[in-house]
Write an enzyme that holds these catalytic residues in place. Sequence first.
Site, PDB file in Angstrom:
ATOM      1  N   ASP A  32      71.590 -33.560 143.974  1.00 39.03           N
ATOM      2  CA  ASP A  32      72.635 -34.579 144.121  1.00 39.03           C
ATOM      3  C   ASP A  32      72.815 -34.939 145.591  1.00 39.03           C
ATOM      4  OD1 ASP A  32      72.875 -34.239 141.474  1.00 39.03           O
ATOM      5  OD2 ASP A  32      74.986 -33.610 141.471  1.00 39.03           O
ATOM      6  N   ASP A  36      72.562 -38.518 147.338  1.00 40.09           N
ATOM      7  CA  ASP A  36      73.654 -39.114 148.117  1.00 40.09           C
ATOM      8  C   ASP A  36      73.179 -39.537 149.503  1.00 40.09           C
ATOM      9  OD1 ASP A  36      75.356 -38.845 146.052  1.00 40.09           O
ATOM     10  OD2 ASP A  36      76.334 -37.020 146.778  1.00 40.09           O
ATOM     11  N   SER A  81      77.505 -54.527 111.242  1.00 43.82           N
ATOM     12  CA  SER A  81      77.773 -53.105 111.113  1.00 43.82           C
ATOM     13  C   SER A  81      76.728 -52.523 110.147  1.00 43.82           C
ATOM     14  CB  SER A  81      79.207 -53.029 110.617  1.00 43.82           C
ATOM     15  OG  SER A  81      79.504 -51.806 110.184  1.00 43.82           O
ATOM     16  N   LEU A  82      76.814 -51.264 109.807  1.00 45.26           N
ATOM     17  CA  LEU A  82      75.798 -50.675 108.928  1.00 45.26           C
ATOM     18  C   LEU A  82      76.426 -50.112 107.666  1.00 45.26           C
ATOM     19  CD1 LEU A  82      73.687 -48.646 111.534  1.00 45.26           C
ATOM     20  CD2 LEU A  82      72.941 -50.673 110.296  1.00 45.26           C
ATOM     21  N   GLU A 114      66.578 -42.930 113.798  1.00 45.02           N
ATOM     22  CA  GLU A 114      67.108 -42.707 115.154  1.00 45.02           C
ATOM     23  C   GLU A 114      68.428 -41.970 115.036  1.00 45.02           C
ATOM     24  OE1 GLU A 114      67.829 -46.564 116.843  1.00 45.02           O
ATOM     25  OE2 GLU A 114      65.783 -47.194 116.411  1.00 45.02           O
ATOM     26  N   LYS A 116      72.223 -41.500 115.459  1.00 43.98           N
ATOM     27  CA  LYS A 116      73.318 -42.475 115.545  1.00 43.98           C
ATOM     28  C   LYS A 116      74.267 -42.004 116.644  1.00 43.98           C
ATOM     29  CE  LYS A 116      76.577 -44.885 112.560  1.00 43.98           C
ATOM     30  NZ  LYS A 116      77.780 -44.708 113.356  1.00 43.98           N
ATOM     31  N   ASP A 118      77.523 -41.742 118.754  1.00 44.51           N
ATOM     32  CA  ASP A 118      78.930 -41.933 118.428  1.00 44.51           C
ATOM     33  C   ASP A 118      79.662 -42.494 119.645  1.00 44.51           C
ATOM     34  OD1 ASP A 118      81.100 -41.919 116.860  1.00 44.51           O
ATOM     35  OD2 ASP A 118      81.460 -39.759 116.939  1.00 44.51           O
ATOM     36  N   ARG A 137      81.403 -55.272 121.117  1.00 43.31           N
ATOM     37  CA  ARG A 137      81.138 -55.859 119.807  1.00 43.31           C
ATOM     38  C   ARG A 137      82.267 -56.786 119.362  1.00 43.31           C
ATOM     39  NH1 ARG A 137      82.287 -54.398 114.525  1.00 43.31           N
ATOM     40  NH2 ARG A 137      80.749 -55.173 113.058  1.00 43.31           N
ATOM     41  N   GLU A 173      74.577 -48.507 122.716  1.00 40.31           N
ATOM     42  CA  GLU A 173      75.834 -47.785 122.577  1.00 40.31           C
ATOM     43  C   GLU A 173      76.178 -47.112 123.905  1.00 40.31           C
ATOM     44  OE1 GLU A 173      76.675 -48.174 119.405  1.00 40.31           O
ATOM     45  OE2 GLU A 173      78.227 -46.696 118.977  1.00 40.31           O
ATOM     46  N   TYR A 225      69.077 -49.662 121.461  1.00 39.27           N
ATOM     47  CA  TYR A 225      68.288 -49.464 120.247  1.00 39.27           C
ATOM     48  C   TYR A 225      67.796 -50.758 119.592  1.00 39.27           C
ATOM     49  CZ  TYR A 225      73.186 -49.710 118.772  1.00 39.27           C
ATOM     50  OH  TYR A 225      74.502 -50.053 118.638  1.00 39.27           O
ATOM     51  N   LYS A 288      65.909 -47.478 109.833  1.00 38.54           N
ATOM     52  CA  LYS A 288      65.577 -48.909 109.926  1.00 38.54           C
ATOM     53  C   LYS A 288      64.161 -49.154 109.425  1.00 38.54           C
ATOM     54  CE  LYS A 288      68.264 -48.951 114.166  1.00 38.54           C
ATOM     55  NZ  LYS A 288      68.312 -49.137 115.603  1.00 38.54           N
ATOM     56  N   LYS A 312      75.404 -40.464 107.289  1.00 36.32           N
ATOM     57  CA  LYS A 312      76.468 -39.739 108.001  1.00 36.32           C
ATOM     58  C   LYS A 312      76.310 -38.252 107.768  1.00 36.32           C
ATOM     59  CE  LYS A 312      79.070 -43.055 109.710  1.00 36.32           C
ATOM     60  NZ  LYS A 312      80.459 -43.285 109.535  1.00 36.32           N
ATOM     61  N   CYS A 405     115.623 -23.042 114.671  1.00 38.77           N
ATOM     62  CA  CYS A 405     114.645 -23.456 115.690  1.00 38.77           C
ATOM     63  C   CYS A 405     113.982 -22.207 116.280  1.00 38.77           C
ATOM     64  CB  CYS A 405     115.365 -24.242 116.787  1.00 38.77           C
ATOM     65  SG  CYS A 405     114.339 -24.473 118.246  1.00 38.77           S
ATOM     66  N   CYS A 408     115.346 -21.695 120.054  1.00 40.32           N
ATOM     67  CA  CYS A 408     116.734 -21.400 120.433  1.00 40.32           C
ATOM     68  C   CYS A 408     117.555 -20.831 119.278  1.00 40.32           C
ATOM     69  CB  CYS A 408     117.413 -22.657 120.978  1.00 40.32           C
ATOM     70  SG  CYS A 408     117.744 -23.890 119.705  1.00 40.32           S
ATOM     71  N   CYS A 423     115.407 -29.844 115.897  1.00 35.79           N
ATOM     72  CA  CYS A 423     116.388 -28.975 116.532  1.00 35.79           C
ATOM     73  C   CYS A 423     117.312 -29.923 117.284  1.00 35.79           C
ATOM     74  CB  CYS A 423     115.686 -28.024 117.502  1.00 35.79           C
ATOM     75  SG  CYS A 423     116.852 -27.198 118.597  1.00 35.79           S
ATOM     76  N   CYS A 428     118.067 -26.650 124.140  1.00 38.59           N
ATOM     77  CA  CYS A 428     117.016 -25.780 123.603  1.00 38.59           C
ATOM     78  C   CYS A 428     115.882 -25.689 124.636  1.00 38.59           C
ATOM     79  CB  CYS A 428     116.505 -26.373 122.291  1.00 38.59           C
ATOM     80  SG  CYS A 428     114.933 -25.670 121.759  1.00 38.59           S
TER      81      CYS A 428
HETATM   82  S1  IVH Z   1      71.359 -50.262 114.858  1.00 35.05           S
HETATM   83  C1  IVH Z   1      72.678 -54.273 112.577  1.00 35.05           C
HETATM   84  N1  IVH Z   1      71.033 -47.912 115.892  1.00 35.05           N
HETATM   85  O1  IVH Z   1      76.543 -47.607 114.657  1.00 35.05           O
HETATM   86  C2  IVH Z   1      73.245 -53.075 113.198  1.00 35.05           C
HETATM   87  N2  IVH Z   1      73.249 -48.684 115.569  1.00 35.05           N
HETATM   88  O2  IVH Z   1      77.971 -47.820 112.131  1.00 35.05           O
HETATM   89  C3  IVH Z   1      72.269 -52.522 114.125  1.00 35.05           C
HETATM   90  N3  IVH Z   1      74.962 -47.136 116.355  1.00 35.05           N
HETATM   91  O3  IVH Z   1      77.516 -50.952 115.019  1.00 35.05           O
HETATM   92  C4  IVH Z   1      72.744 -51.252 114.655  1.00 35.05           C
HETATM   93  N4  IVH Z   1      73.609 -45.586 117.090  1.00 35.05           N
HETATM   94  O4  IVH Z   1      77.313 -49.504 117.147  1.00 35.05           O
HETATM   95  C5  IVH Z   1      71.926 -48.830 115.493  1.00 35.05           C
HETATM   96  N5  IVH Z   1      70.586 -45.859 116.853  1.00 35.05           N
HETATM   97  C6  IVH Z   1      71.463 -46.765 116.459  1.00 35.05           C
HETATM   98  C7  IVH Z   1      72.846 -46.575 116.583  1.00 35.05           C
HETATM   99  C8  IVH Z   1      73.716 -47.557 116.114  1.00 35.05           C
HETATM  100  C9  IVH Z   1      74.872 -45.933 116.950  1.00 35.05           C
HETATM  101  C10 IVH Z   1      76.241 -47.784 116.018  1.00 35.05           C
HETATM  102  C11 IVH Z   1      76.268 -49.278 116.241  1.00 35.05           C
HETATM  103  C12 IVH Z   1      76.644 -49.865 114.912  1.00 35.05           C
HETATM  104  C13 IVH Z   1      77.303 -48.702 114.241  1.00 35.05           C
HETATM  105  C14 IVH Z   1      77.269 -48.859 112.742  1.00 35.05           C
END
Ligand code: IVH
Length: 682
Positions: A32, A36, A81-82, A114, A116, A118, A137, A173, A225, A288, A312, A405, A408, A423, A428
Site C-alpha cells: 500500500d 501511495d 429483474s430475474l 455466475e 449472484k 448481493d 437501476r 453490481e 456481468y 444464463k 437462491k 422493568c 428498575c 417502563c 429508569c
Molecule cells: S444478470 C436481465 N448476473 O441480481 C437481468 N444479475 O435478482 C440481468 N445480480 O437485477 C442480470 N449478480 O442486479 C446478473 N451475475 C449476475 C448478477 C446479477 C447479481 C443482480 C442484478 C439483478 C438481480 C436480480
Amino acid sequence: MISVDDRLRDLRDAIRHHEERYYVLDDPEISDDAFDTLLHELERLEAEHPDLVTPDSPTQRVAGRPVAGFPTVEHQAPMLSLDNAYNAGDLRAFDERVRKGIGSGDTAVAYVAELKIDGLSLALTYEHGVLQRGATRGDGQRGEEVTANVRAIRAIPLCLRQAPSGVIEVRGEVYFPRASFDRMNEEREQEGEPLFANPRNAAAGTMRNLDPALVAKRRLGAFVYQVIGDVGDLSEHTGSLTRMRAWGLPVEPHWRRCESIDDVIAFCDEWAEKRQTLPFETDGVVIKVNDLALRQQLGSTAKFPRWATAFKFPAQQATTVLRRIAVNVGRTGAVTPYAVLDPVFLAGSTISMATLHNAEDIARKDLRDGDRVLIEKGGDVIPKVVKAIPPHPAGSVPWELPATCPACARPRHRDEEEVVWRCVNASCPARVQRSLEHFTSRSAMNIEGLGESLIEQLLAHGLVKDCADIYALTSDQLESLVVTPKEPKSERARARKLGKVGRNVVEQIERSRHNDLARLIYALGIRHVGEKSAATLARTFRTLDVVMTASVEALQSVDEIGPVVAASMRAFAEEPANQQLIARLKEAGVNMTSQAPELSAAPGPLAGKTVVVTGTLDAMSREEATAALERLGAKVAASVSKKTSFLVAGREAGSKLDKATALGIETLDEAAFLTLIMSEPS
Ligand code: IVH
C-alpha cells in the site's frame, strides 16, 4: 532526462495497473505504501502542471465536491429483474421452458453459471473507452445518475484497455466486501453509531449518499456481468465475459460454462457450501443461456428475461441452545425481548444473540429458556430464531414477559392502543442510558465519540445524570474513562491515544453547542416529536422559549403538527424537571435558536401521497426514511387507513402491515423503498 508528459503517462499506467491488481484481481504486486508513493508523485506533478491533468487520471476519482442531488436518467434498454429458482426442480423446469422456447427437444442447452452478487445494480457507459456515466437501476426504466460516486470506486476503471470506439454500456453490481463491511461496522460501534444490518443495504446507502469521498473511504467493490448493445463479433456470453475482462473491467472469476442443467445444479450445490470462503456476500447463482442468438429468440416478459434465472441459496441454519430470553429497555421505555444463545458458528461468524419479535411471537413459537432452537441467517448480520426443537427441557415453563422493568423493577405498562409494553419510570437507568445515546446520536446533537460504552462509564462514575451534565465534562474526566484499546500499546502511545480521544470528544461537545434548535428539540427525546416535527417546531417558533410557552392551540395551528405531537410537546413543557433541564442547557451555552431556512413549497414527485413507514429498516433510521419521503413531497402518517397510498414495511413489521394487507394497500419492502427513493430525483 524523461519528459513530464512521459513521466505522467508512466505513473498513470502504473497506478491503473496496480489498481487492477488490487481491486479487480485481489492480487496486489506492491505494498500500500509503494502504491501511495506513486499516487503522491502523480498528485505532485499534476499540481505543478495543472494543464496536463486529464479527467481519466487516477487522481481525478474523487473530484472533492459533494453533489447536490442525483438527476434521473433513462436507461438505454430496460434493466430487468430475474425470476427465481429455489431448488433443483425449479432449475429443471427453467431448463424445460428454455428448450421448449427454442424448440431444441431433448438436446441439452449450454448455460453460464455466475455467482449472484448481493449488492446494488449499476449501468456504466463508456464512450471511446472513457467512463462517462454511472446510473442505478431505479425502476428499471429510469435510474439515478451517480457518476461521481461510481468514479470513486477503484475497482471500476475510468478508462478501458483496447476498448471499441463509440458508446458501450456494461452492467454489473456494486457491493461491500466483507472486510470493508466489518471494518466499517466496527468503527461505527466504537463511535456509538447504529450498525448496518447487512452489506447490501450498506452498499445501497453508500451509493445514495451525496459525497463521493465517503464512497472512496468505504472501499466498495464492483463486478460487471453484461454488455448491452452491439459490440460486433460476440456470439456467446462466455465471450462477453472474457472481452470485458480484457478491457480491464472487474468480472467475478468463478463463472463456469455448463453443458447442461445437470452441470448447473452441480455448480449451485458446490457454491451453496463454498460461498463462505469468498470475500463478498453472494445470495445465489445466476444461470444464463450462453448462446446470444438463442437469447434473442427467447426474449423477455415485462419483468424478466426468459433466458436467465436466479437460483437462491437456502438460508443458512444451525441449532444451538437458547440460554435465556432477555429483555432490552429502550429510550421510550419500550421493553423488547431478544435471545441469548450458546455461541454457534453460522455462515462465517459466531452467533450469540438473535432477534425475537415480541412476546406474542415468542408465545406462538412457545420458546422457552433452555430450548434447543433452530436459528437462521438470511442476508442480515443478526439472525432470527425459527423454532424450538422439541422436547422442551424438563421442568421448563412457557416464557412470560417480566411483570416489572428488568432495569428498575417498576411495573411495566401498556397503553390500550399499543402492542409494546413500556417502563414508565423516567429515571429508569436503562432509559437514561438510551436517552443519552439518543441525545448524542448522529441525527440528534451529533457528538461523535460519545457512544454507548463511554456513556455507560460516565453514568457508572456518576459524571453525568442527564444530558445537561455532558456540557460540564472535561477532557481529563473523559481521558480517565475512554475505552481500553484492543491491542496492548506502549504506555506512552496509549496515553497519547486516550488524550486524543478525550480532546476529540470535548471538541465534539463544544461543536454541538452551536447546533440548530431543530437538533436540540429532537435530541430531547420528547415522545412523538421526531426529527421532522422538531424541525417544523424550530422553523416556526425560532426559539425554544417560544416553543415551551406555546399553547396546544398555537402548536396545533402549525401545518403538520397534529394533536398528538402538540399535546406531547405541551406535557413536556409543563413538567418542572424539564424546565430545569432546559435552563441548565441554556446556562451551558447550548444554542436555543433556529436560523434554518423556510421549507420550500415546491411540489415533489410524491406530492399528494400519504405514506406510512413501519418495521426496522437496515439502510437508514425510520426518521431518515421519513425525511427522504418528505423531501419527495409525500406526507408521512403514523397509522394505516384507507387514505394511505402505500406502506413501507421494514423487518419485523407487525400490525400495520397486517392492516395494510387487509385494506389491499400497496406495500414496499426495504429494497423496493430504496429503489423508489433512489429513482426519484431528490
Ligand atoms: S444478470 C436481465 N448476473 O441480481 C437481468 N444479475 O435478482 C440481468 N445480480 O437485477 C442480470 N449478480 O442486479 C446478473 N451475475 C449476475 C448478477 C446479477 C447479481 C443482480 C442484478 C439483478 C438481480 C436480480
